[in-house]
Design an enzyme around this catalytic site. Structure first.
Site, PDB file in Angstrom:
ATOM      1  N   MET A  30      46.343  46.159  48.345  1.00  0.00           N
ATOM      2  CA  MET A  30      47.496  46.743  47.653  1.00  0.00           C
ATOM      3  C   MET A  30      47.167  48.167  47.202  1.00  0.00           C
ATOM      4  O   MET A  30      47.852  48.729  46.351  1.00  0.00           O
ATOM      5  CB  MET A  30      47.905  45.870  46.464  1.00  0.00           C
ATOM      6  N   GLY A  31      46.117  48.752  47.787  1.00  0.00           N
ATOM      7  CA  GLY A  31      45.789  50.139  47.494  1.00  0.00           C
ATOM      8  C   GLY A  31      45.003  50.314  46.211  1.00  0.00           C
ATOM      9  O   GLY A  31      44.448  49.366  45.672  1.00  0.00           O
ATOM     10  N   GLY A  36      34.681  48.030  46.061  1.00  0.00           N
ATOM     11  CA  GLY A  36      34.830  46.652  46.534  1.00  0.00           C
ATOM     12  C   GLY A  36      35.673  46.603  47.808  1.00  0.00           C
ATOM     13  O   GLY A  36      35.299  45.954  48.794  1.00  0.00           O
ATOM     14  N   HIS A  37      36.806  47.326  47.816  1.00  0.00           N
ATOM     15  CA  HIS A  37      37.644  47.358  49.026  1.00  0.00           C
ATOM     16  C   HIS A  37      36.870  47.966  50.199  1.00  0.00           C
ATOM     17  O   HIS A  37      36.963  47.480  51.329  1.00  0.00           O
ATOM     18  CB  HIS A  37      38.893  48.228  48.800  1.00  0.00           C
ATOM     19  N   GLN A  61      54.749  39.027  45.062  1.00  0.00           N
ATOM     20  CA  GLN A  61      53.649  38.304  44.407  1.00  0.00           C
ATOM     21  C   GLN A  61      53.523  38.651  42.927  1.00  0.00           C
ATOM     22  O   GLN A  61      52.605  38.180  42.256  1.00  0.00           O
ATOM     23  CB  GLN A  61      52.337  38.518  45.157  1.00  0.00           C
ATOM     24  N   GLY A 149      38.298  39.452  49.640  1.00  0.00           N
ATOM     25  CA  GLY A 149      37.275  39.434  48.597  1.00  0.00           C
ATOM     26  C   GLY A 149      37.202  38.073  47.917  1.00  0.00           C
ATOM     27  O   GLY A 149      38.219  37.419  47.699  1.00  0.00           O
ATOM     28  N   LYS A 151      36.386  37.638  44.924  1.00  0.00           N
ATOM     29  CA  LYS A 151      36.808  37.727  43.523  1.00  0.00           C
ATOM     30  C   LYS A 151      38.109  36.964  43.310  1.00  0.00           C
ATOM     31  O   LYS A 151      38.287  36.274  42.322  1.00  0.00           O
ATOM     32  CB  LYS A 151      36.984  39.182  43.091  1.00  0.00           C
ATOM     33  N   ASP A 152      39.035  37.106  44.273  1.00  0.00           N
ATOM     34  CA  ASP A 152      40.294  36.351  44.207  1.00  0.00           C
ATOM     35  C   ASP A 152      40.068  35.037  44.941  1.00  0.00           C
ATOM     36  O   ASP A 152      40.573  34.827  46.048  1.00  0.00           O
ATOM     37  CB  ASP A 152      41.424  37.167  44.837  1.00  0.00           C
ATOM     38  N   GLN A 155      43.020  32.844  46.007  1.00  0.00           N
ATOM     39  CA  GLN A 155      43.736  33.512  47.100  1.00  0.00           C
ATOM     40  C   GLN A 155      43.020  33.281  48.435  1.00  0.00           C
ATOM     41  O   GLN A 155      43.645  33.031  49.461  1.00  0.00           O
ATOM     42  CB  GLN A 155      43.842  35.007  46.809  1.00  0.00           C
TER      43      GLN A 155
HETATM   44  O1  PAF Z   1      44.354  40.823  47.234  1.00  0.00           O
HETATM   45  C1  PAF Z   1      45.307  41.623  47.378  1.00  0.00           C
HETATM   46  O2  PAF Z   1      45.152  42.831  47.218  1.00  0.00           O
HETATM   47  C2  PAF Z   1      46.679  41.088  47.752  1.00  0.00           C
HETATM   48  O3  PAF Z   1      46.937  39.880  47.136  1.00  0.00           O
HETATM   49  C3  PAF Z   1      46.897  41.002  49.271  1.00  0.00           C
HETATM   50  C4  PAF Z   1      45.962  39.995  49.926  1.00  0.00           C
HETATM   51  C5  PAF Z   1      46.710  42.361  49.907  1.00  0.00           C
HETATM   52  C6  PAF Z   1      48.344  40.535  49.551  1.00  0.00           C
HETATM   53  O4  PAF Z   1      49.278  41.415  49.007  1.00  0.00           O
END
Ligand code: PAF
Length: 282
Positions: A30-31, A36-37, A61, A149, A151-152, A155
């Site tokens: 999500m930018g 980490g990204h 979300q 990641g 961390k989530d 998810q």
């Molecule tokens: O982890 C995130 O940044 C978001 O939940 C994702 C996986 C990009 C979905 O919008």
């Protein structure tokens, strides 16, 4: 690095790669990208010939009282960072591209069971939004491998489940959590913290480590969880939960279970809501 905003442009590039037999890696985000990204991009780079990263702040979300409007949007800096990490394509669509019938009218992907607890319980609709946008992004990018990641953690389990259940031929790779020097897990939402709150937020990782230590000392799960809540509150946090769960499906373990477990914390600190976790096996 190329940047695309439309599905047609992205599809044309992906089709050309596929004709050449390239293996495609994908990092959805999500930018407001941080180290980490970029570690996810590096992992994708190592496992694929071509790497696509997406930047899309996904409205479905976010709950009605959450931070969709104020979520940090830093596309120029994100583009520069991705280029520096040797990403091949940035896909940054608008809401209409991702939700041609409107975000509220979208076909939705509902993942059962795993979404009924913890974040799913506290943020109704959150994981349907995540599962829906990830499925759409998978259909657009058609990756061979996608990196998420750890961390989530919930998810990650949701994405694994939808990938398997919808028979998508995509390898899901889990990337280790990147931390600040004080142990705070890197997150775009850390920018809501003041300097002093950032220092205090170290209590989250410290508490997770203490939970692991206490489990290994043979303490009861319920006592470990109760102590964790007290420690978080003492540091000025307002915790939503501090729990020990089965890592495979986030079910509540029996009192006798000691293996295959994970500790998870969600807490508010000032304006930020922070989540983190730690696998508990030695
Ligand atoms: O982890 C995130 O940044 C978001 O939940 C994702 C996986 C990009 C979905 O919008």
């Amino acid at each position: 690095m190329e940047s695309f905003a439309t599905a047609a442009d992205l599809r044309a590039r992906v089709a050309a790669w596929r004709r050449d037999g390239a293996r495609i890696g994908f990092v959805p985000t999500m930018g407001n990208l941080h180290a980490g990204h970029f570690s996810l991009v590096a992992l994708a780079r190592a496992r694929a010939d071509k790497v696509v990263a997406s930047v899309f702040v996904n409205p479905t979300q976010f709950g009605p009282n959450e931070d969709f409007a104020s979520y940090p949007r830093t596309l120029d800096a994100d583009r520069a960072g991705l280029a520096a990490y040797d990403c091949d394509v940035l896909f940054a669509p608008d809401v209409r591209t991702m939700y041609p019938f409107g975000a509220g009218e979208s076909v939705r992907v509902d993942v059962p069971q795993i979404t009924q607890t913890l974040e799913g319980k506290l943020r109704p609709g959150h994981f349907a939004g995540v599962a829906t946008v990830v499925t759409k992004l998978f259909n657009l990018v058609q990756p061979d491998v996608a990196v998420f990641g750890q961390k989530d953690f919930q998810q990650l389990l949701v994405v694994r489940r939808l990938t398997e259940d919808l028979c998508l031929p995509i390898e899901i790779v889990a990337a280790p959590t990147w931390r600040e020097s004080n142990g705070l897990a890197m997150s775009s939402r850390n920018r809501y913290l003041s300097g002093e709150q950032r220092d205090r937020a170290a209590v989250i990782h410290r508490t997770l480590c203490a939970m692991r230590e206490r489990l290994h000392l043979g303490r009861a799960h319920a006592d470990i969880e109760a102590d964790a809540l007290v420690e978080l509150e003492a540091a000025g946090c307002v915790p939503d939960y501090a729990v020990i769960r089965r890592a495979a499906d986030l079910a509540v373990p029996t009192a006798a279970e000691r293996r295959g477990l994970i500790a998870l914390i969600a807490t508010r600190l000032g304006r930020a809501r922070l989540i983190d976790n730690l696998p508990l096996d030695p």
